[in-house]
Design a protein around this motif. Structure first.
Motif, PDB file in Angstrom:
ATOM      1  N   HIS A   1      40.292  60.312  45.228  1.00 30.59           N
ATOM      2  CA  HIS A   1      40.576  60.009  43.821  1.00 30.59           C
ATOM      3  C   HIS A   1      40.025  58.622  43.518  1.00 30.59           C
ATOM      4  N   GLU A   2      38.725  58.497  43.349  1.00 26.49           N
ATOM      5  CA  GLU A   2      38.103  57.205  43.069  1.00 26.49           C
ATOM      6  C   GLU A   2      38.401  56.199  44.180  1.00 26.49           C
ATOM      7  N   ASP A   3      39.405  55.336  44.014  1.00 19.97           N
ATOM      8  CA  ASP A   3      39.736  54.345  45.036  1.00 19.97           C
ATOM      9  C   ASP A   3      41.056  54.667  45.732  1.00 19.97           C
TER      10      ASP A   3
ATOM     11  N   ARG B   1      29.022  55.428  44.032  1.00 16.70           N
ATOM     12  CA  ARG B   1      30.383  55.936  44.193  1.00 16.70           C
ATOM     13  C   ARG B   1      30.429  57.455  44.153  1.00 16.70           C
TER      14      ARG B   1
ATOM     15  N   LEU C   1      31.721  59.847  47.296  1.00 21.47           N
ATOM     16  CA  LEU C   1      32.900  60.703  47.187  1.00 21.47           C
ATOM     17  C   LEU C   1      32.536  62.178  47.375  1.00 21.47           C
TER      18      LEU C   1
END
Length: 356
Positions: free
Chosen positions: A252-254, A296, A300
């Motif tokens: 989830h992103e970061d 990013r 991911l």
């Protein structure tokens, strides 16, 4: 407030593995664990052969071989009426108590510079430009990336409103009991009227004994175990539930989830430690790319693909095992069929017990 590149909640095999690889790459790493190590945990204690490659990359191959352990050569499936099918393991497994394995993994993370906080629970999480983690020890930490490695009842997932509703269909009990004479280098998976039992030596003197069943049948399973292994009526058991729940997206992103915090699998098939360690390694690889400023979305996507690959070709066996243990009599019929066609169980065992 202390600043970290990455904060990991949960110091089991997933969290400690992730922390070790992150610290090894030079990231400032925080590892938060609610318990004090060493500690035992509800687990079959079996180390799938696929773990050996990850352990070598952690620099722990020799240390693992030096731990007290039992070598396992075969699996014995036993039906409710006592019929048996024995399958030789295509790759030999070992069994090591979780207190020894987990402390070794945590020690390795600390050796490489991980900041470790034991007896510490995350109580609140907030995110602005970075994550802020507050704990029951009245400490606060900031981190660019947060990892939930805190098991099937993940506090991180709960605090982020991502924890699925649990399926409280069964309970697992586990204990270490005296090893019966002439037990041999085997794993026993035994169907019982109220569930099943898993049995495996962990050293020269102790047997890992697990019982799994629905809440209403646990009393009968404990009575069976007391008679079978000469245990006292008030014998102490460790317990855990739920044994299954819906998966949480691992990225989830970061924010990442690894091990049982991401996906809970049927313990009957015994490869959970590998899933935990390998998912921790993959998360560390992805986190390093994010910290370095690589694309990013690409990082991911690659993590999601590699994470799914861990389970590919295994989850259908896990679902089959879960169906069998939810209905032990049906599971026993499957074992009866395997007495006629033993290649069925040989094939399923080989799909699970394999090197990376």
């Amino acid at each position: 407030m202390e600043q970290f590149d990455i904060a990991i909640v949960g110091a089991g095999p997933a969290g400690s593995t992730c922390a070790t690889f992150c610290a090894q790459a030079g990231l400032r790493t925080l590892l938060i664990e609610r318990e004090n190590f060493p500690r035992e945990k509800v687990c079959g204690d079996c180390l799938n052969p696929a773990c050996s490659s990850v352990l070598d990359r952690l620099g722990l191959g020799q240390r693992v071989r030096a731990l007290a352990q039992a070598r396992l050569e075969r699996v014995e499936f036993i039906t409710i009426d006592g019929q048996k099918v024995i399958v030789d393991l295509p790759e030999k497994e070992v069994a090591i108590k979780r207190s020894l394995l987990d402390e070794m993994l945590l020690t390795r993370a600390g050796e490489l510079g991980t900041e470790i906080r034991e007896d510490t629970t995350a109580t609140t999480l907030s995110r602005n430009a970075v994550w802020t983690i507050r704990t029951n020890q009245n400490e606060s930490f900031c981190a660019r990336i947060l990892v939930g490695a805190d098991g099937r009842n993940s506090t991180v997932a709960r605090l982020c409103n991502l924890l699925p509703r649990p399926e409280r269909e069964r309970i697992a009990l586990q204990s270490h009991v005296p090893l019966p004479l002439d037990f041999g280098p085997r794993i026993v998976l035994q169907f019982l009227p109220g569930g099943y039992s898993g049995q495996s030596p962990v050293n020269d003197t102790e047997l890992n004994l697990c019982l799994v069943g629905k809440p209403r049948g646990i009393g009968a399973l404990k009575t069976w175990a007391a008679k079978q292994f000469a245990l006292s009526p008030d014998h102490s058991w460790r317990t855990i539930t739920p044994l299954t729940r819906a998966a949480v997206s691992p990225a989830h992103e970061d924010l990442f989830f690894i091990g049982d915090a991401a996906r809970v699998v049927e313990p009957f098939t015994g490869e959970g430690i590998y899933y935990a360690m390998r998912s921790g390694e993959l998360a560390a690889n992805a986190i390093l790319k994010l910290i370095r400023g690589e694309d990013r979305a690409s990082a991911l996507r690659e993590f999601d693909r590699a994470f799914a690959e861990i389970y590919r070709g295994r989850l259908w066996i896990n679902r089959l095992a879960r169906a069998a243990v939810l209905a032990p009599r049906v599971g026993s019929l499957f074992v009866h069929a395997a007495r006629v066609r033993p290649e069925i169980l040989k094939f399923l065992t080989a799909k699970i017990v394999r090197k990376e």
